[in-house]
Design a protein around this motif. Structure first.
Motif, PDB file in Angstrom:
ATOM      1  N   GLU A  71       1.186  -1.063  -0.316  1.00  0.00           N
ATOM      2  CA  GLU A  71      -0.070  -0.120  -0.349  1.00  0.00           C
ATOM      3  C   GLU A  71       0.917   0.977  -0.068  1.00  0.00           C
ATOM      4  N   GLU A  72       2.043   1.839   0.475  1.00  0.00           N
ATOM      5  CA  GLU A  72       3.182   2.441   0.900  1.00  0.00           C
ATOM      6  C   GLU A  72       3.810   2.608  -0.305  1.00  0.00           C
ATOM      7  N   LEU A  73       4.130   1.395  -1.007  1.00  0.00           N
ATOM      8  CA  LEU A  73       4.373   1.945  -2.900  1.00  0.00           C
ATOM      9  C   LEU A  73       3.436   2.129  -3.696  1.00  0.00           C
ATOM     10  N   GLN A  74       1.645   1.941  -3.043  1.00  0.00           N
ATOM     11  CA  GLN A  74       1.241   2.106  -4.139  1.00  0.00           C
ATOM     12  C   GLN A  74       1.259   3.707  -4.069  1.00  0.00           C
ATOM     13  N   ARG A  75       0.941   4.631  -2.884  1.00  0.00           N
ATOM     14  CA  ARG A  75       0.683   5.820  -2.834  1.00  0.00           C
ATOM     15  C   ARG A  75       2.002   6.288  -3.114  1.00  0.00           C
ATOM     16  N   GLN A  76       3.250   5.574  -2.584  1.00  0.00           N
ATOM     17  CA  GLN A  76       4.505   6.646  -3.511  1.00  0.00           C
ATOM     18  C   GLN A  76       4.086   6.944  -4.700  1.00  0.00           C
ATOM     19  N   PHE A  77       4.000   5.459  -5.091  1.00  0.00           N
ATOM     20  CA  PHE A  77       3.810   5.705  -6.999  1.00  0.00           C
ATOM     21  C   PHE A  77       2.865   6.461  -7.337  1.00  0.00           C
ATOM     22  N   GLU A  78       1.775   7.191  -6.727  1.00  0.00           N
ATOM     23  CA  GLU A  78       0.755   8.296  -7.732  1.00  0.00           C
ATOM     24  C   GLU A  78       0.925   9.124  -7.006  1.00  0.00           C
ATOM     25  N   LYS A  79       1.732   9.351  -5.462  1.00  0.00           N
ATOM     26  CA  LYS A  79       2.761  10.699  -4.917  1.00  0.00           C
ATOM     27  C   LYS A  79       3.665  10.851  -6.187  1.00  0.00           C
ATOM     28  N   ILE A 122      -3.826   4.574 -14.936  1.00  0.00           N
ATOM     29  CA  ILE A 122      -2.651   3.421 -14.495  1.00  0.00           C
ATOM     30  C   ILE A 122      -1.703   3.908 -13.580  1.00  0.00           C
ATOM     31  N   TYR A 123      -1.895   4.236 -12.433  1.00  0.00           N
ATOM     32  CA  TYR A 123      -0.821   4.546 -11.769  1.00  0.00           C
ATOM     33  C   TYR A 123      -1.700   4.866 -10.588  1.00  0.00           C
ATOM     34  N   SER A 124      -2.611   5.385 -10.710  1.00  0.00           N
ATOM     35  CA  SER A 124      -3.288   5.183  -9.293  1.00  0.00           C
ATOM     36  C   SER A 124      -5.074   4.149  -9.087  1.00  0.00           C
ATOM     37  N   GLY A 125      -5.621   3.535 -10.674  1.00  0.00           N
ATOM     38  CA  GLY A 125      -6.846   2.627 -10.860  1.00  0.00           C
ATOM     39  C   GLY A 125      -8.052   3.407 -10.536  1.00  0.00           C
ATOM     40  N   LYS A 126      -7.244   5.256  -9.994  1.00  0.00           N
ATOM     41  CA  LYS A 126      -8.854   5.940 -10.333  1.00  0.00           C
ATOM     42  C   LYS A 126      -9.168   7.087 -11.458  1.00  0.00           C
ATOM     43  N   CYS A 127     -10.250   7.622 -12.162  1.00  0.00           N
ATOM     44  CA  CYS A 127     -10.453   7.846 -12.939  1.00  0.00           C
ATOM     45  C   CYS A 127     -11.546   9.039 -13.343  1.00  0.00           C
ATOM     46  N   SER A 128     -11.465  10.281 -13.658  1.00  0.00           N
ATOM     47  CA  SER A 128     -13.087  11.418 -13.195  1.00  0.00           C
ATOM     48  C   SER A 128     -13.223  11.115 -15.056  1.00  0.00           C
ATOM     49  N   ILE A 129     -14.903  10.444 -15.223  1.00  0.00           N
ATOM     50  CA  ILE A 129     -15.651   9.972 -15.888  1.00  0.00           C
ATOM     51  C   ILE A 129     -16.612  11.238 -15.988  1.00  0.00           C
ATOM     52  N   ASN A 130     -16.640  11.536 -16.639  1.00  0.00           N
ATOM     53  CA  ASN A 130     -17.672  12.302 -16.794  1.00  0.00           C
ATOM     54  C   ASN A 130     -18.581  12.322 -17.653  1.00  0.00           C
ATOM     55  N   ASP A 131     -19.866  13.063 -18.613  1.00  0.00           N
ATOM     56  CA  ASP A 131     -20.998  12.399 -20.216  1.00  0.00           C
ATOM     57  C   ASP A 131     -20.029  13.524 -21.122  1.00  0.00           C
ATOM     58  N   ILE A 132     -19.120  14.481 -20.933  1.00  0.00           N
ATOM     59  CA  ILE A 132     -18.570  15.503 -21.646  1.00  0.00           C
ATOM     60  C   ILE A 132     -17.394  14.281 -22.302  1.00  0.00           C
ATOM     61  N   ASN A 133     -16.454  13.803 -21.186  1.00  0.00           N
ATOM     62  CA  ASN A 133     -15.129  12.845 -21.311  1.00  0.00           C
ATOM     63  C   ASN A 133     -15.826  11.640 -22.226  1.00  0.00           C
ATOM     64  N   ILE A 134     -16.824  10.867 -21.919  1.00  0.00           N
ATOM     65  CA  ILE A 134     -17.495   9.208 -21.402  1.00  0.00           C
ATOM     66  C   ILE A 134     -16.807   8.417 -22.360  1.00  0.00           C
ATOM     67  N   GLU A 167      -8.278  -2.926 -19.997  1.00  0.00           N
ATOM     68  CA  GLU A 167      -9.398  -3.295 -20.262  1.00  0.00           C
ATOM     69  C   GLU A 167     -10.441  -3.080 -18.521  1.00  0.00           C
ATOM     70  N   HIS A 168      -9.331  -2.756 -17.841  1.00  0.00           N
ATOM     71  CA  HIS A 168     -10.712  -2.374 -16.180  1.00  0.00           C
ATOM     72  C   HIS A 168     -10.329  -0.949 -16.630  1.00  0.00           C
ATOM     73  N   LEU A 169     -10.790   0.183 -17.413  1.00  0.00           N
ATOM     74  CA  LEU A 169     -11.041   1.664 -17.638  1.00  0.00           C
ATOM     75  C   LEU A 169     -11.928   1.131 -18.271  1.00  0.00           C
ATOM     76  N   LYS A 170     -11.609   0.597 -20.027  1.00  0.00           N
ATOM     77  CA  LYS A 170     -13.305   0.534 -20.179  1.00  0.00           C
ATOM     78  C   LYS A 170     -14.712  -0.309 -19.299  1.00  0.00           C
ATOM     79  N   GLU A 171     -13.869  -1.367 -18.895  1.00  0.00           N
ATOM     80  CA  GLU A 171     -14.860  -1.878 -17.942  1.00  0.00           C
ATOM     81  C   GLU A 171     -15.482  -0.964 -16.957  1.00  0.00           C
TER      82      GLU A 171
END
Length: 383
Positions: free
Chosen positions: A12-20, A87-99, A112-116
């Motif tokens: 978890e700490e390693l992942q937090r460092q990647f995001e940072k 790719i770095y965090s597993g999070k993505c801001s999606i809205n009606d404009i950019n979907i 594939e996970h982003l597509k899902e």
């Protein structure tokens, strides 16, 4: 003693460092740079190549030069940044404009996970006539699963509004095929669906006609046939009313081969459609051939009359007739829930398959448009 130990806190700490590190965008921490609209984004070749086969090819020595920024021309800076953020965090801001862009970018880079996530977002979108056709086209293009289920839930109750809209007339051919495939399984919609698709084909032909000069030969019937030919095998003409076949389909015989048209004409003259509607407006229908002449005549005498209801599991109409002495050639089939029959007393009746007894004489399979149920004062019609 040897025991394998695992530290989830370390991961978890390693992942937090990647995001940072990614958020910092410190060039010294990365080994690849992307240039989008004159702006730079930094990342790690290994991480991108491990996750995406597209990135793996893009960042190989064959396609890129060391220490040279990779130019991204097909996507905007913010959209590409959302991809790397995921790719770095597993999070993505999606809205009606950019979907739709994020869906395309996930497909292109094979994430594939982003597509899902995009599929899930679209499945929760509020549908209307302005966006349903685009979403339907998108779901077909990218083979989305969740959104297709959501679309089905929307278009079923909005069928009439849908097929009368300008958006329908101007929808793409692939969307029309998707709609036909869906509604072809819905009884009592065959006639309206064929009529609407024909109007769509006429509109498409007219649009093409406007592209031709007055000197060029333009055969409207040929163009309509071209638009319709992929759809015709999807229609079940044997589930359409005889009157509709004779008054609308047969006059447009240019759509069919001689043998196909002959079969439609023969069918329209040889079969009758029986429809039963409950007091909720829900209906079931079945087909009777002209060989059932006596039954057809009996139903004509009780047409539009209200049924009597007994114990909530049978609909029946008088007058009564003697139950045929010979066994019925029709047998119960898997997937068919309702049957038109003669009861043991000789009444014309409808029962669910689970309530049919050996004393009932089956006449025809009945197909529901929606979740049909027995109510008081059901009406029967024949056409």
């Amino acid at each position: 003693m040897v025991e394998e130990m695992k530290s989830t806190h370390f991961l978890e700490e390693l992942q937090r460092q990647f995001e940072k590190d990614f958020k910092s965008q410190n060039p010294e921490l990365f080994d690849v740079a992307f240039d989008i609209d004159g702006k730079k984004l930094y990342a790690h070749k290994y991480r991108l190549s491990m996750i995406s086969s597209t990135f793996n090819s893009m960042l190989s020595d064959r396609w890129s030069f060391k220490n040279e920024a990779v130019s991204i021309k097909d996507y905007k800076f913010e959209d590409f940044k959302e991809l790397l953020t995921f790719i770095y965090s597993g999070k993505c801001s999606i809205n009606d404009i950019n979907i739709f862009t994020m869906l395309d970018i996930s497909e292109y880079y094979q994430i594939e996970h982003l597509k899902e996530l995009c599929d899930e977002y679209l499945s929760k979108m509020e549908f209307n006539l302005s966006n349903i056709f685009k979403v339907l086209e998108t779901s077909n293009t990218y083979s989305l699963i969740k959104v297709k289920k959501a679309i089905s839930s929307f278009i079923t109750p909005h069928f009439t509004t849908l097929i009368k809209s300008n958006e329908f007339l101007n929808a793409k051919k692939m969307v029309m095929k998707e709609i036909i495939t869906f509604f072809a399984t819905k009884p009592n919609k065959h006639e309206n669906l064929f009529l609407s698709i024909y109007e769509w084909a006429e509109n498409q032909a007219n649009l093409k006609k406007q592209q031709f000069s007055n000197d060029e030969i333009f055969n409207m019937k040929d163009k309509i046939k071209v638009e319709m030919q992929d759809f015709l095998p999807l229609f079940e003409f044997n589930k359409m009313k005889s009157s509709f076949l004779l008054n609308f389909v047969v006059p447009r015989g240019f759509l069919f081969t001689r043998d196909e048209l002959a079969d439609i004409i023969e069918y329209s003259k040889s079969n009758f459609k029986v429809t039963i509607t409950n007091n909720l407006g829900h209906s079931i229908f079945g087909i009777l051939s002209k060989e059932n002449k006596d039954t057809i005549e009996i139903i004509k005498t009780i047409c539009h009359s209200e049924s009597e209801n007994w114990l909530s599991y049978i609909i029946y109409w008088n007058p009564k007739r003697q139950r045929p002495s010979t066994p019925s050639l029709l047998k119960k089939s898997d997937g068919v829930s309702w049957y038109l029959l003669y009861s043991c007393e000789g009444a014309v009746a409808v029962k669910h398959r689970f309530n049919i007894t050996v004393f009932d004489y089956l006449i025809a399979e009945m197909f529901p448009e929606t979740n049909f149920e027995i109510t008081e004062k059901c009406k029967i019609e024949i056409e």
